[in-house]
Motif scaffolding. Sequence first.
Motif, PDB file in Angstrom:
ATOM      1  N   LYS A 179     -56.445  38.306 -61.798  1.00  0.00           N
ATOM      2  CA  LYS A 179     -56.935  37.083 -61.967  1.00  0.00           C
ATOM      3  C   LYS A 179     -56.026  35.759 -61.371  1.00  0.00           C
ATOM      4  N   ASN A 180     -56.160  35.933 -60.159  1.00  0.00           N
ATOM      5  CA  ASN A 180     -55.276  34.914 -59.270  1.00  0.00           C
ATOM      6  C   ASN A 180     -56.120  33.684 -59.520  1.00  0.00           C
ATOM      7  N   GLN A 181     -55.194  32.629 -59.998  1.00  0.00           N
ATOM      8  CA  GLN A 181     -55.967  31.451 -60.486  1.00  0.00           C
ATOM      9  C   GLN A 181     -56.321  30.479 -59.225  1.00  0.00           C
ATOM     10  N   GLN A 182     -55.616  30.716 -58.118  1.00  0.00           N
ATOM     11  CA  GLN A 182     -55.924  29.933 -56.917  1.00  0.00           C
ATOM     12  C   GLN A 182     -57.337  30.207 -56.350  1.00  0.00           C
ATOM     13  N   LEU A 183     -57.405  31.496 -56.558  1.00  0.00           N
ATOM     14  CA  LEU A 183     -58.705  32.038 -55.994  1.00  0.00           C
ATOM     15  C   LEU A 183     -59.913  32.022 -56.922  1.00  0.00           C
ATOM     16  N   LEU A 184     -59.586  31.886 -58.192  1.00  0.00           N
ATOM     17  CA  LEU A 184     -60.587  31.634 -59.302  1.00  0.00           C
ATOM     18  C   LEU A 184     -61.098  30.136 -59.203  1.00  0.00           C
ATOM     19  N   ASN A 185     -60.362  29.323 -58.656  1.00  0.00           N
ATOM     20  CA  ASN A 185     -60.599  28.024 -58.321  1.00  0.00           C
ATOM     21  C   ASN A 185     -61.570  27.870 -57.232  1.00  0.00           C
ATOM     22  N   GLU A 186     -61.555  28.752 -56.148  1.00  0.00           N
ATOM     23  CA  GLU A 186     -62.463  28.877 -55.040  1.00  0.00           C
ATOM     24  C   GLU A 186     -63.575  29.772 -55.201  1.00  0.00           C
ATOM     25  N   TYR A 187     -63.537  30.697 -56.018  1.00  0.00           N
ATOM     26  CA  TYR A 187     -64.792  31.582 -55.934  1.00  0.00           C
ATOM     27  C   TYR A 187     -65.135  31.695 -57.791  1.00  0.00           C
ATOM     28  N   GLU A 188     -66.699  31.635 -57.618  1.00  0.00           N
ATOM     29  CA  GLU A 188     -67.115  32.017 -59.017  1.00  0.00           C
ATOM     30  C   GLU A 188     -67.933  33.180 -58.831  1.00  0.00           C
ATOM     31  N   LEU A 189     -67.735  34.102 -59.816  1.00  0.00           N
ATOM     32  CA  LEU A 189     -68.134  35.584 -60.024  1.00  0.00           C
ATOM     33  C   LEU A 189     -69.389  35.165 -60.899  1.00  0.00           C
ATOM     34  N   VAL A 190     -70.697  35.379 -60.279  1.00  0.00           N
ATOM     35  CA  VAL A 190     -71.798  35.170 -61.208  1.00  0.00           C
ATOM     36  C   VAL A 190     -72.280  36.531 -61.651  1.00  0.00           C
ATOM     37  N   THR A 191     -73.126  36.502 -62.795  1.00  0.00           N
ATOM     38  CA  THR A 191     -73.612  37.731 -63.347  1.00  0.00           C
ATOM     39  C   THR A 191     -75.098  38.154 -62.517  1.00  0.00           C
ATOM     40  N   LYS A 192     -75.852  37.254 -62.076  1.00  0.00           N
ATOM     41  CA  LYS A 192     -77.050  37.483 -61.381  1.00  0.00           C
ATOM     42  C   LYS A 192     -77.109  37.400 -59.873  1.00  0.00           C
ATOM     43  N   ILE A 193     -77.327  38.579 -59.295  1.00  0.00           N
ATOM     44  CA  ILE A 193     -77.401  38.454 -57.854  1.00  0.00           C
ATOM     45  C   ILE A 193     -78.170  37.346 -57.247  1.00  0.00           C
ATOM     46  N   GLU A 194     -79.228  36.935 -57.976  1.00  0.00           N
ATOM     47  CA  GLU A 194     -80.053  35.831 -57.414  1.00  0.00           C
ATOM     48  C   GLU A 194     -79.261  34.473 -57.451  1.00  0.00           C
ATOM     49  N   ASP A 195     -78.307  34.401 -58.259  1.00  0.00           N
ATOM     50  CA  ASP A 195     -77.378  33.097 -58.149  1.00  0.00           C
ATOM     51  C   ASP A 195     -76.414  33.028 -57.359  1.00  0.00           C
ATOM     52  N   ALA A 196     -76.228  34.240 -56.464  1.00  0.00           N
ATOM     53  CA  ALA A 196     -75.085  34.195 -55.610  1.00  0.00           C
ATOM     54  C   ALA A 196     -75.341  33.681 -54.206  1.00  0.00           C
ATOM     55  N   VAL A 197     -74.438  33.077 -53.441  1.00  0.00           N
ATOM     56  CA  VAL A 197     -74.595  33.050 -52.014  1.00  0.00           C
ATOM     57  C   VAL A 197     -74.210  34.255 -51.321  1.00  0.00           C
ATOM     58  N   VAL A 198     -72.843  34.783 -51.717  1.00  0.00           N
ATOM     59  CA  VAL A 198     -72.396  36.205 -51.369  1.00  0.00           C
ATOM     60  C   VAL A 198     -72.510  37.263 -51.927  1.00  0.00           C
ATOM     61  N   VAL A 199     -72.975  38.616 -51.622  1.00  0.00           N
ATOM     62  CA  VAL A 199     -73.013  39.597 -52.651  1.00  0.00           C
ATOM     63  C   VAL A 199     -71.993  40.509 -52.025  1.00  0.00           C
ATOM     64  N   ILE A 200     -71.043  40.971 -52.693  1.00  0.00           N
ATOM     65  CA  ILE A 200     -70.044  41.901 -52.205  1.00  0.00           C
ATOM     66  C   ILE A 200     -70.274  43.433 -52.769  1.00  0.00           C
ATOM     67  N   VAL A 201     -70.255  44.365 -51.851  1.00  0.00           N
ATOM     68  CA  VAL A 201     -70.041  45.681 -52.337  1.00  0.00           C
ATOM     69  C   VAL A 201     -68.944  45.765 -52.703  1.00  0.00           C
ATOM     70  N   PRO A 202     -68.792  46.436 -54.126  1.00  0.00           N
ATOM     71  CA  PRO A 202     -67.313  46.401 -54.712  1.00  0.00           C
ATOM     72  C   PRO A 202     -66.118  47.337 -54.141  1.00  0.00           C
ATOM     73  N   LEU A 203     -66.490  48.437 -53.356  1.00  0.00           N
ATOM     74  CA  LEU A 203     -65.706  49.410 -52.987  1.00  0.00           C
ATOM     75  C   LEU A 203     -65.632  49.570 -51.524  1.00  0.00           C
ATOM     76  N   ASP A 204     -64.684  50.139 -51.009  1.00  0.00           N
ATOM     77  CA  ASP A 204     -64.208  50.359 -49.708  1.00  0.00           C
ATOM     78  C   ASP A 204     -65.523  51.482 -49.405  1.00  0.00           C
ATOM     79  N   ILE A 205     -66.508  51.323 -48.596  1.00  0.00           N
ATOM     80  CA  ILE A 205     -67.608  52.030 -48.219  1.00  0.00           C
ATOM     81  C   ILE A 205     -67.496  53.308 -48.040  1.00  0.00           C
ATOM     82  N   SER A 206     -66.375  53.681 -47.536  1.00  0.00           N
ATOM     83  CA  SER A 206     -66.328  55.256 -47.564  1.00  0.00           C
ATOM     84  C   SER A 206     -66.159  56.132 -48.582  1.00  0.00           C
ATOM     85  N   GLU A 207     -66.212  55.379 -49.957  1.00  0.00           N
ATOM     86  CA  GLU A 207     -66.179  55.921 -51.273  1.00  0.00           C
ATOM     87  C   GLU A 207     -67.464  56.255 -51.517  1.00  0.00           C
ATOM     88  N   TYR A 208     -68.297  55.358 -51.029  1.00  0.00           N
ATOM     89  CA  TYR A 208     -69.762  55.963 -51.527  1.00  0.00           C
ATOM     90  C   TYR A 208     -70.231  56.891 -50.583  1.00  0.00           C
TER      91      TYR A 208
END
Length: 339
Positions: free
Chosen positions: A30-59
Motif C-alpha cells: 500500500k505505497n501511498q506515493q504510488l496510490l496517488n499515481e495509479y487508480e485500481l479500478v474494478t471494471k476492465i472497461e474503465d481502465a487505460v492499462v490492463v495488467i496481467v497480475p503474475l509473472d507470465i511463466s506462472e501461467y
Amino acid sequence: MLKIYTDQHFITPKNRRCVFPLLFDLCYTKNQQLLNEYELVTKIEDAVVVIVPLDISEYFQKKQEKWLFEYIDKALALHKKVWVYTAGDYGLTLKKEVYTFRLSGFNSKFDTNTFILPSFIEDPYAIIQNKFHPIAKEALPKIGFVGHASNSGSKWVKEVLVFLLHNYKRLVKVLFTDYQSFYPSSIKRYKYLSLLQKNNHIETDFVFRNQYRAGAKTTEDKQKTTQDFFENLATNPYTFCLRGAGNYSVRFYETLAMGRIPFVIATDFRLPLDGIVNWTEHCVLAADANICEALIDFHQKISDEDFEKMQVNNRNLWLQFLNRETYFITLSTLFKEKI
C-alpha cells in the motif's frame, strides 16, 4: 491518476513473490506515493492499462495458458494497453501486442514496447550506514570489483553443465524461458578483470571470489561479504560491471545507487527508461576488444569537475528514477502522455 485493472483473484498471499512489481506496491505494501499515481479500478472497461497480475511463466507452469491468452485478447479487443511481467534471468517473450516488463534479454530482439525493469535494491548507504560523497579525480582511473570470477577447469565444467541442464528443462517444459546461448559469465569476468589488472595505466582494487558471495552461509558471513562489497564500491570511483546468467547486472544499479561510475561491457543489453535517460552521461560503455583503452580514454578526457558531477548525477538518477517508487511514478507519467 492512471487507471489500471487487474484480476484480483490472483492477488493472494501465496502469489506475493511472483506478482507484477507495481501490484506488489499497490496491493500488498500500500505505497501511498504510488496510490496517488495509479487508480485500481474494478471494471476492465474503465481502465487505460490492463495488467496481467503474475509473472507470465506462472501461467505456463500451472497450465493456465488458455486463461492468460483469453485475458490478454479481451483487453486488446477493448483497445486497452496490456502490461505483462516476465521475471528471472532469461524472461519469456509473448507474441502479442503487449508492453513487456523484464529484467534482461537482448536489445536487438526487443520491440519498442519492451521495458527494462531496474533491479529494485535497498539503498546501499542505509546498509553500510554511511553518507554519499563524490571521489575526487586522480591521475589514473581507479576501478573496483568484488565478486564471482574464476578461470578454473572446474568452473568451466560447472558453467557448461548448468547451461545444458537449463536448456534440457526448457525443452521438456519444466522451465518456460527464452533461449539464450552459452555465456560463462564468471569466466568472462576473470578474463576482463585480468586485462584491466595487467594494465599499468589503470589502478585496480579487485577481490576475486570462487563462489557467489564467497559461499557465505551464516548470517554473520553474509553481513561481512555485503559490507566488503559495498565498501569496495564506496572507495572506488569506477566499478566493473558485466552481465551474469541473464543479460543484466545488479551491480550496475548498485553502482549508480552508490553514486559511482559503472564501467560496463557491452553485451547487447537495453537499459531502463531508454529514451528518457541519456545513459552515455551515466556510465562508461566498452566493447569487448578495447576495454582498457575505453576506460583510460574516458578518464583522461573528463574534467575534474565533471568527474565529481557525474557521481552526483548517478546518485540522483537512482534516487529519482530507478528505485521501485520513482520508477513507477515515471512510468505513470509516460503512459499518461500516451493517452
